[in-house]
Design a protein around this motif. Sequence first.
Motif, PDB file in Angstrom:
ATOM      1  N   TRP A  17       2.953  43.817  50.046  1.00 33.07           N
ATOM      2  CA  TRP A  17       3.450  45.052  49.440  1.00 33.07           C
ATOM      3  C   TRP A  17       2.485  46.219  49.639  1.00 33.07           C
ATOM      4  CZ3 TRP A  17       5.262  44.978  43.592  1.00 33.07           C
ATOM      5  CH2 TRP A  17       6.173  46.021  43.376  1.00 33.07           C
ATOM      6  N   TYR A  21       3.196  50.154  48.935  1.00 35.39           N
ATOM      7  CA  TYR A  21       3.277  50.079  47.474  1.00 35.39           C
ATOM      8  C   TYR A  21       3.357  51.468  46.843  1.00 35.39           C
ATOM      9  CZ  TYR A  21       2.109  48.752  42.665  1.00 35.39           C
ATOM     10  OH  TYR A  21       2.131  48.571  41.301  1.00 35.39           O
ATOM     11  N   TYR A  24       6.839  53.172  47.293  1.00 36.00           N
ATOM     12  CA  TYR A  24       8.021  52.389  46.915  1.00 36.00           C
ATOM     13  C   TYR A  24       8.624  52.956  45.636  1.00 36.00           C
ATOM     14  CZ  TYR A  24      10.881  48.163  46.465  1.00 36.00           C
ATOM     15  OH  TYR A  24      11.930  47.276  46.391  1.00 36.00           O
ATOM     16  N   ASP A  25       9.954  52.960  45.557  1.00 35.40           N
ATOM     17  CA  ASP A  25      10.657  53.473  44.381  1.00 35.40           C
ATOM     18  C   ASP A  25      10.598  52.427  43.276  1.00 35.40           C
ATOM     19  OD1 ASP A  25      12.265  54.717  42.535  1.00 35.40           O
ATOM     20  OD2 ASP A  25      14.129  54.520  43.674  1.00 35.40           O
ATOM     21  N   ASN A  26       9.553  52.517  42.453  1.00 37.76           N
ATOM     22  CA  ASN A  26       9.314  51.543  41.393  1.00 37.76           C
ATOM     23  C   ASN A  26       9.242  52.291  40.065  1.00 37.76           C
ATOM     24  OD1 ASN A  26       8.030  49.792  39.481  1.00 37.76           O
ATOM     25  ND2 ASN A  26       7.207  48.583  41.174  1.00 37.76           N
ATOM     26  N   ALA A 156       8.053  42.080  38.335  1.00 37.16           N
ATOM     27  CA  ALA A 156       7.658  42.724  39.581  1.00 37.16           C
ATOM     28  C   ALA A 156       8.297  42.022  40.779  1.00 37.16           C
ATOM     29  CB  ALA A 156       6.139  42.716  39.726  1.00 37.16           C
ATOM     30  N   PHE A 158       9.958  43.285  45.066  1.00 32.20           N
ATOM     31  CA  PHE A 158      10.179  44.410  45.973  1.00 32.20           C
ATOM     32  C   PHE A 158      11.023  43.977  47.165  1.00 32.20           C
ATOM     33  CE2 PHE A 158       6.289  42.322  47.318  1.00 32.20           C
ATOM     34  CZ  PHE A 158       6.318  42.344  48.703  1.00 32.20           C
ATOM     35  N   LYS A 206      15.813  54.801  39.672  1.00 34.74           N
ATOM     36  CA  LYS A 206      15.987  53.522  38.994  1.00 34.74           C
ATOM     37  C   LYS A 206      15.547  53.561  37.531  1.00 34.74           C
ATOM     38  CE  LYS A 206      15.037  50.872  43.242  1.00 34.74           C
ATOM     39  NZ  LYS A 206      14.080  49.920  43.866  1.00 34.74           N
TER      40      LYS A 206
END
Length: 224
Positions: A17, A21, A24-26, A156, A158, A206
């Motif tokens: 990741w 990382y 990333y759309d987190n 978590a 991805f 999100k």
Amino acid sequence: MSVDPIHLSVTGAYDRWSRFYDTYDNPMVAAATRVVAQGLGGVQDASVFEFGCGTGRNLSAFLESGAARAAGCDLSAGMLQQARQRDARLELLQHDMAEPLPLDSGTFDLALFCLSLEHISALDAPLREARRLLRPGGRIAILEIHPFLSLSGVAAHFQDGEQEVHMPAYPHQFEAYLNACAGLGLQVISCREWRPCDFQPPLTGKSFKRGPLFPLLLELHFRA
């Protein structure tokens, strides 16, 4: 045609990741980044240590907010490589947060856990080590996925190309954090539950999947 998820170790997953990382759309990372940017109660001239520091995003932000020293550990060599490229001022160790660190006791003012304790089955060992590192009156700050989410199976993971990557995660209830810290003689300073609607400007994407009022993050502060 759907592709079955793959399951990697925590180290293997974060190594994979690490190269994307920070882009990333987190929603958890987006929310935690906002909270850290507010200073977590102030870090001016403080020495800060982060357990599970990842790409060094938080540590670098602390230095920009006036911290005197920013150090951290992580299991993933890939994440640490990103951290070193981000900010050469960071003091970084590849190390398991559940194991004793090769650092002197009583040398930090703030110890941070940010989206890292979900990968630890028992909280006592890393919190005990955090307490050891703190100077008298120092603080432990915990920013973790909210128990309402983790206990409902959110953890978590991805997407990497067509593959969805999962890793070991352990949901912790409120009592787990409070009892572990109480057992170490730590005093609760504050507790806050962050919802998407609490952020200004608002979070996006999100973050609103479960609505504006469903909590994303739990923020706890303890005094040594």
